[in-house]
Design a protein around this motif. Structure first.
Motif, PDB file in Angstrom:
ATOM      1  N   THR A  69       0.841  -1.203   0.000  1.00 55.41           N
ATOM      2  CA  THR A  69       0.000   0.000   0.000  1.00 55.41           C
ATOM      3  C   THR A  69       0.876   1.252   0.000  1.00 55.41           C
ATOM      4  OG1 THR A  69      -0.046  -0.116   2.405  1.00 55.41           O
ATOM      5  CG2 THR A  69      -1.946  -1.012   1.244  1.00 55.41           C
ATOM      6  N   ILE A  70       0.302   2.338  -0.555  1.00 57.86           N
ATOM      7  CA  ILE A  70       0.998   3.621  -0.514  1.00 57.86           C
ATOM      8  C   ILE A  70       0.690   4.276   0.827  1.00 57.86           C
ATOM      9  CG2 ILE A  70       1.172   5.930  -1.547  1.00 57.86           C
ATOM     10  CD1 ILE A  70       0.581   4.688  -4.240  1.00 57.86           C
ATOM     11  N   LEU A  71       1.746   4.552   1.614  1.00 63.33           N
ATOM     12  CA  LEU A  71       1.552   5.132   2.941  1.00 63.33           C
ATOM     13  C   LEU A  71       1.473   6.646   2.882  1.00 63.33           C
ATOM     14  CD1 LEU A  71       4.226   2.966   4.796  1.00 63.33           C
ATOM     15  CD2 LEU A  71       1.756   2.596   4.776  1.00 63.33           C
ATOM     16  N   ALA A  72       2.223   7.231   1.957  1.00 67.64           N
ATOM     17  CA  ALA A  72       2.231   8.695   1.847  1.00 67.64           C
ATOM     18  C   ALA A  72       2.787   9.089   0.495  1.00 67.64           C
ATOM     19  CB  ALA A  72       3.096   9.298   2.956  1.00 67.64           C
ATOM     20  N   GLU A  73       2.474  10.316   0.090  1.00 68.97           N
ATOM     21  CA  GLU A  73       3.055  10.884  -1.120  1.00 68.97           C
ATOM     22  C   GLU A  73       3.604  12.254  -0.769  1.00 68.97           C
ATOM     23  OE1 GLU A  73      -0.439  10.498  -3.686  1.00 68.97           O
ATOM     24  OE2 GLU A  73       0.748   9.075  -4.861  1.00 68.97           O
ATOM     25  N   VAL A  74       4.871  12.469  -1.085  1.00 64.05           N
ATOM     26  CA  VAL A  74       5.526  13.713  -0.697  1.00 64.05           C
ATOM     27  C   VAL A  74       5.793  14.539  -1.956  1.00 64.05           C
ATOM     28  CG1 VAL A  74       7.468  14.703   0.575  1.00 64.05           C
ATOM     29  CG2 VAL A  74       6.693  12.367   1.110  1.00 64.05           C
ATOM     30  N   PRO A  75       5.231  15.763  -2.050  1.00 57.90           N
ATOM     31  CA  PRO A  75       5.514  16.587  -3.231  1.00 57.90           C
ATOM     32  C   PRO A  75       6.947  17.103  -3.223  1.00 57.90           C
ATOM     33  CG  PRO A  75       4.059  17.756  -1.716  1.00 57.90           C
ATOM     34  CD  PRO A  75       4.332  16.428  -1.097  1.00 57.90           C
ATOM     35  N   VAL A  76       7.619  16.961  -4.373  1.00 55.81           N
ATOM     36  CA  VAL A  76       8.999  17.449  -4.489  1.00 55.81           C
ATOM     37  C   VAL A  76       9.108  18.267  -5.781  1.00 55.81           C
ATOM     38  CG1 VAL A  76      10.106  15.678  -3.069  1.00 55.81           C
ATOM     39  CG2 VAL A  76       9.648  15.212  -5.481  1.00 55.81           C
ATOM     40  N   GLY A  77      10.339  18.423  -6.326  1.00 56.93           N
ATOM     41  CA  GLY A  77      10.545  19.237  -7.525  1.00 56.93           C
ATOM     42  C   GLY A  77      10.172  18.501  -8.797  1.00 56.93           C
ATOM     43  N   VAL A  78      10.498  19.107  -9.949  1.00 52.03           N
ATOM     44  CA  VAL A  78      10.114  18.555 -11.243  1.00 52.03           C
ATOM     45  C   VAL A  78      11.065  17.415 -11.625  1.00 52.03           C
ATOM     46  CG1 VAL A  78       9.670  19.093 -13.662  1.00 52.03           C
ATOM     47  CG2 VAL A  78       9.281  20.836 -11.926  1.00 52.03           C
ATOM     48  N   GLU A  79      10.492  16.308 -12.043  1.00 46.13           N
ATOM     49  CA  GLU A  79      11.208  15.095 -12.439  1.00 46.13           C
ATOM     50  C   GLU A  79      12.084  14.518 -11.317  1.00 46.13           C
ATOM     51  OE1 GLU A  79      13.098  15.263 -16.295  1.00 46.13           O
ATOM     52  OE2 GLU A  79      11.603  16.704 -16.932  1.00 46.13           O
ATOM     53  N   PRO A  80      11.442  14.017 -10.271  1.00 50.37           N
ATOM     54  CA  PRO A  80      12.194  13.368  -9.202  1.00 50.37           C
ATOM     55  C   PRO A  80      12.977  12.169  -9.737  1.00 50.37           C
ATOM     56  CG  PRO A  80       9.838  13.431  -8.685  1.00 50.37           C
ATOM     57  CD  PRO A  80       9.994  13.968 -10.055  1.00 50.37           C
ATOM     58  N   GLU A  81      14.183  11.995  -9.247  1.00 54.25           N
ATOM     59  CA  GLU A  81      15.038  10.944  -9.815  1.00 54.25           C
ATOM     60  C   GLU A  81      15.743  10.143  -8.716  1.00 54.25           C
ATOM     61  OE1 GLU A  81      16.069  10.458 -13.253  1.00 54.25           O
ATOM     62  OE2 GLU A  81      17.813   9.213 -12.883  1.00 54.25           O
ATOM     63  N   GLY A  82      16.850  10.694  -8.199  1.00 57.21           N
ATOM     64  CA  GLY A  82      17.667   9.935  -7.252  1.00 57.21           C
ATOM     65  C   GLY A  82      16.994   9.811  -5.895  1.00 57.21           C
ATOM     66  N   MET A  83      17.199   8.637  -5.229  1.00 62.96           N
ATOM     67  CA  MET A  83      16.644   8.437  -3.894  1.00 62.96           C
ATOM     68  C   MET A  83      17.740   7.859  -3.007  1.00 62.96           C
ATOM     69  SD  MET A  83      13.355   9.217  -4.147  1.00 62.96           S
ATOM     70  CE  MET A  83      13.153   8.838  -2.434  1.00 62.96           C
ATOM     71  N   ALA A  84      17.823   8.352  -1.769  1.00 61.57           N
ATOM     72  CA  ALA A  84      18.768   7.780  -0.816  1.00 61.57           C
ATOM     73  C   ALA A  84      18.227   7.950   0.593  1.00 61.57           C
ATOM     74  CB  ALA A  84      20.122   8.475  -0.940  1.00 61.57           C
ATOM     75  N   VAL A  85      18.201   6.854   1.336  1.00 61.26           N
ATOM     76  CA  VAL A  85      17.795   6.921   2.739  1.00 61.26           C
ATOM     77  C   VAL A  85      19.072   6.947   3.573  1.00 61.26           C
ATOM     78  CG1 VAL A  85      16.411   5.887   4.569  1.00 61.26           C
ATOM     79  CG2 VAL A  85      15.747   5.555   2.179  1.00 61.26           C
ATOM     80  N   SER A  86      19.118   7.824   4.586  1.00 56.73           N
ATOM     81  CA  SER A  86      20.320   7.929   5.420  1.00 56.73           C
ATOM     82  C   SER A  86      20.515   6.626   6.189  1.00 56.73           C
ATOM     83  CB  SER A  86      20.199   9.113   6.378  1.00 56.73           C
ATOM     84  OG  SER A  86      19.098   8.918   7.243  1.00 56.73           O
ATOM     85  N   PRO A  87      21.779   6.304   6.537  1.00 61.01           N
ATOM     86  CA  PRO A  87      22.043   5.026   7.223  1.00 61.01           C
ATOM     87  C   PRO A  87      21.225   4.850   8.507  1.00 61.01           C
ATOM     88  CG  PRO A  87      24.094   6.021   6.493  1.00 61.01           C
ATOM     89  CD  PRO A  87      23.023   7.024   6.217  1.00 61.01           C
ATOM     90  N   ASP A  88      20.917   5.952   9.218  1.00 61.62           N
ATOM     91  CA  ASP A  88      20.123   5.811  10.448  1.00 61.62           C
ATOM     92  C   ASP A  88      18.616   5.817  10.168  1.00 61.62           C
ATOM     93  OD1 ASP A  88      19.456   8.419   9.871  1.00 61.62           O
ATOM     94  OD2 ASP A  88      20.394   9.304  11.651  1.00 61.62           O
ATOM     95  N   GLY A  89      18.249   5.980   8.900  1.00 63.93           N
ATOM     96  CA  GLY A  89      16.837   5.918   8.528  1.00 63.93           C
ATOM     97  C   GLY A  89      16.052   7.183   8.798  1.00 63.93           C
ATOM     98  N   GLY A  90      16.698   8.230   9.271  1.00 64.50           N
ATOM     99  CA  GLY A  90      15.975   9.441   9.656  1.00 64.50           C
ATOM    100  C   GLY A  90      15.598  10.336   8.482  1.00 64.50           C
ATOM    101  N   ILE A  91      16.428  10.301   7.439  1.00 62.65           N
ATOM    102  CA  ILE A  91      16.229  11.223   6.316  1.00 62.65           C
ATOM    103  C   ILE A  91      16.150  10.424   5.023  1.00 62.65           C
ATOM    104  CG2 ILE A  91      17.228  13.165   5.022  1.00 62.65           C
ATOM    105  CD1 ILE A  91      19.026  13.676   7.511  1.00 62.65           C
ATOM    106  N   VAL A  92      15.220  10.838   4.144  1.00 60.25           N
ATOM    107  CA  VAL A  92      15.269  10.327   2.786  1.00 60.25           C
ATOM    108  C   VAL A  92      15.491  11.525   1.872  1.00 60.25           C
ATOM    109  CG1 VAL A  92      12.749  10.262   2.620  1.00 60.25           C
ATOM    110  CG2 VAL A  92      14.089   9.002   0.979  1.00 60.25           C
ATOM    111  N   VAL A  93      16.449  11.357   0.962  1.00 58.84           N
ATOM    112  CA  VAL A  93      16.782  12.451   0.051  1.00 58.84           C
ATOM    113  C   VAL A  93      16.300  12.093  -1.344  1.00 58.84           C
ATOM    114  CG1 VAL A  93      18.674  13.662  -1.100  1.00 58.84           C
ATOM    115  CG2 VAL A  93      18.734  13.317   1.361  1.00 58.84           C
ATOM    116  N   ASN A  94      15.696  13.079  -2.006  1.00 58.68           N
ATOM    117  CA  ASN A  94      15.302  12.904  -3.400  1.00 58.68           C
ATOM    118  C   ASN A  94      15.927  14.027  -4.222  1.00 58.68           C
ATOM    119  OD1 ASN A  94      12.905  14.399  -5.219  1.00 58.68           O
ATOM    120  ND2 ASN A  94      13.475  12.342  -5.823  1.00 58.68           N
TER     121      ASN A  94
END
Lengths: 328, 423
Positions: free
Chosen positions: A133-158
């Motif tokens: 299931t989709i838990l959430a949708e986060v609006p970001v900039g135009v053409e989202p591409e790269g994704m990285a979750v921080s090693p401690d899980g606190g931050i996700v970068v797009n």
């Protein structure tokens, strides 16, 4: 019972790997997504042969493992979904929802949820991989591409390719809390294993931005210069940093090279010639080899990390895009 | 506050939805209705904290003969739709940087108050004009605003003179020049070693300009022009039933006496006869130029360099595929947005200077950064060589080298330029 069986298997694997340790590399499996063929090539990293070609959905790009390497997740962009396969039997398991045109994703260190960049919708989707299931949708900039979750899980970068930013999302609230401008057409984001720094490649800008995660600002920019290669052709995309954060390897697209970078001084030490339009790359778990995906030459280059040179090309499907390597 | 802005943006930006997303969106819409008081506060805050950057889209309405093909009629939102997409892209970035881009449109025929209307807007503070007009109107408008802090982006006129003797310090060009286009085609013909060419051009001034540009490119790339003919036509009723019976006989006999060649070039900017030539010539030869194999800055079928999502966004917004004029308007608006992002300013003067600086670069789905030529403010760009369905190649072709950038093998280069406005 199953886990006992698996432990026995892994013991056997360890024993086997000890036997072959002298013969350079251990046997892992590399999974390569072939964007134009709608297939995944599975490569034995010891024999360097394609041992299986999996038929998957349309335009497979982002590829990663979940469930301790038992699940293979694939962004099938033109089918607007994530496909899940058994990484051991290669059988189809299920489909995970995503927004339109998923391209890259990353998993929370706890194993769930999955964060997906929906390139056609300016949205990062947060998906529970067990419930589908989709838990959430986060609006970001135009053409989202790269994704990285921080090693401690606190931050996700797009990263957003046309907005040219790295968006920092709080994984507790699923809201952006920082938007950091980088150079044109950011592609891949990669945290160092200590979570202190974030590396972001800019394909058109031709740079790597090093972001201090605590300060949320760019502290350094790495540029590239290769004699005889037009600056326009140097397009950094894939980034891999080794576990002790001393060396980084960056795929330079149509410059057909991998840059070897001292991850402490940010100095480019060497350019390794690989196949054409190299987008992504992955270490073997022992960090002895790197596999690169060369889009226009339809092959994978295997790099000996210690010697810092390529020593084998493996033909795969058409337009290989992403690669992930299993421990097993 | 930022999150509230993000939320409102999101509601209007979504296309397809999954049922789950619909539920979520409904919840958000209800939530935002409850919060409408907060939203108006946010908008009020815009006046204080957010830099507003107005852009004016100007279209000169020109009388043209209908094209041969029903597929080639001008869309109602030609050009402006590209500018609208640029505004939407800029604002997605702008909401993270407290910048807001707005678009207004002015339309009119030459000779009426079109220029007066634009001047009034510029005097009221608009610094950026995206213009689709003839060369005469480009020059007249440039003159009218020359002492004001504003810049024109020429998105519609390919005329070489606007980049050369008639270049102006307050005019930038996102439309490619004729020489860029014909050089792109000539490079491909040279690469194919289709060296022997003949040229058929039309009687209109724009046809003659295109033909002159072709002749220059042929010479530059070592192609041999073996013969030329002018194709005269009398504009008739396009919609007359039939017609092919006569055309089918007319074109072979018209091309029969041309010397043997590899390629037949046509110069028909007015879209009145070029489409008659492919598959009807005396000898079975490819047709290139304005029709057949043609050079273009944008192709509606390009998915190169990550353009898929860009094409999709445009299709959703405009309800049709993207054409070169839309692309040029989008590049103009994105140039403004990119400068505002990097320079952290909405001041026209600051942004105009930034665009001509070495720091400016635009990502525009062409596989490399695009910049403006400092000697005439023409944007450099790779050019498709295409058929109506799909691209055949992209120029510059491999092997054509340049000491600064291979993109400068397309069009008039710095050592040859007659433009002095930027010196």
């Amino acid at each position: 019972m199953k886990s006992v069986f698996r432990s026995v298997l892994s013991l056997i694997a360890i024993a086997a790997s000890l036997v072959v340790a002298s013969a350079n590399a251990q046997a892992y499996r590399a999974f390569v997504s072939n964007e134009k063929d709608n297939t995944i090539s599975v490569i034995d990293t010891k024999t360097l042969k394609v041992i299986k070609t999996m038929k998957v959905g349309q335009r497979p790009r982002g590829i990663m493992l979940a469930k301790d390497g038992d699940w293979l997740l694939i962004c099938t962009s033109d089918d607007n979904r994530i496909e899940v396969y058994d990484a051991n039997t290669y059988e189809f398991i299920k489909i995970l929802p995503s927004g339109p045109d998923p391209e890259l994703f990353d998993l929370h260190p706890s194993g769930n949820p999955l964060y997906i960049a929906n390139e056609d919708d300016n949205i990062v989707a947060v998906v529970d991989i067990d419930k589908g299931t989709i838990l959430a949708e986060v609006p970001v900039g135009v053409e989202p591409e790269g994704m990285a979750v921080s090693p401690d899980g606190g931050i996700v970068v797009n990263t957003s390719e046309t907005t040219n930013m790295a968006h920092f999302i709080d994984t507790k609230t699923n809201e952006t809390f920082a938007n950091i401008l980088v150079d044109n057409r950011p592609r891949v984001a990669q945290f160092t294993t200590d979570g202190k720094l974030l590396w972001v490649s800019a394909e058109i800008g031709g740079t790597i931005s090093i972001i201090d995660v605590e300060k949320k600002e760019v502290i350094h920019k790495i540029t590239f210069e290769i004699p005889g290669i037009n600056a326009d052709a140097i397009q950094p995309v894939g980034i891999r940093i080794n576990k002790d954060n001393t060396k980084a390897f960056v795929a330079l697209g149509p410059a057909n090279r991998i840059a070897v970078i001292d991850a402490k001084t940010y100095k480019v030490e060497k350019y390794i010639l690989v196949g054409q339009r190299v987008w992504n790359l992955a270490f073997t778990p022992d960090e002895k080899l790197i596999f690169t995906t060369n889009g226009t030459s339809n092959d994978v280059t295997v790099i000996d990390v210690k010697k810092q040179r390529g020593y084998k090309s493996i033909p795969v499907g058409r337009y290989p895009w992403g690669v992930v390597i299993s421990e097993k | 506050m930022g999150n509230l802005l993000s939320t409102t943006f999101r509601i209007f930006s979504r296309g397809r939805r999954t049922p789950v997303a619909t539920v979520l969106a409904t919840a958000i819409i209800v939530g935002s209705m409850l919060l409408s008081a907060r939203i108006s506060e946010t908008l009020a805050a815009d006046d204080k904290g957010v830099a507003v950057i107005p852009i004016l889209y100007v279209e000169e309405i020109r009388e043209t003969l209908p094209p041969l093909s029903l597929l080639d009629f001008r869309a109602k939102n030609a050009g402006i739709a590209g500018a609208q997409l640029g505004i939407s892209d800029n604002n997605t970035t702008g909401r993270f940087l407290k910048q807001k881009f707005t678009l207004e449109q002015v339309k009119g025929a030459k000779g009426d108050d079109l220029i007066a209307k634009v001047v009034a807007k510029v005097k009221a503070g608009t610094g950026f004009i995206v213009l689709d007009a003839s060369a005469e109107v480009v020059l007249a408008l440039s003159e009218a605003i020359k002492d004001l802090p504003a810049v024109i982006f020429n998105a519609g006129a390919a005329d070489q003179r606007l980049r050369e003797a008639d270049c102006r310090a307050n005019v930038k060009h996102t439309a490619a020049s004729h020489t860029m286009l014909t050089d792109a085609l000539a490079q491909y013909l040279a690469w194919k070693q289709w060296r022997k060419v003949v040229l058929v051009s039309g009687p209109k001034p724009e046809d003659k300009r295109y033909a002159a540009s072709l002749r220059r490119s042929l010479k530059r790339y070592g192609l041999k022009l073996l013969g030329e003919k002018e194709f005269e036509y009398k504009p008739g009723s396009r919609r007359a039933d039939g017609g092919f019976e006569q055309v089918q006989k007319q074109i072979p006999s018209f091309t029969q006496d041309l010397p043997d060649h590899d390629v037949l070039l046509v110069a028909d900017e007015a879209n009145q006869f070029g489409e008659y030539f492919p598959n009807r010539t005396w000898k079975p030869r490819p047709v290139a130029g304005t029709h057949g194999l043609y050079p273009t800055t944008w192709h509606p079928a390009s998915e190169l360099w990550g353009a898929t999502q860009f094409q999709n966004r445009f299709q959703r917004l405009a309800g049709r595929t993207m054409e070169p004029l839309d692309y040029a308007a989008w590049m103009a608006v994105r140039s403004i947005g990119e400068s505002a992002t990097r320079a952290g300013s909405g001041d026209p003067k600051t942004l105009i200077d930034y665009m001509l600086s070495d720091n400016f670069e635009l990502a525009a789905f062409k596989g490399q950064k695009l910049t403006y030529r400092p000697w005439n403010a023409q944007i450099r760009q790779p050019i498709f060589v295409a058929t109506p369905k799909i691209h055949v190649s992209v120029s510059p072709q491999q092997g054509f080298l340049h000491r600064v950038t291979v993109l400068d093998t397309l069009g008039i280069d710095k050592p040859e330029t007659k433009c002095t406005a930027f010196k």
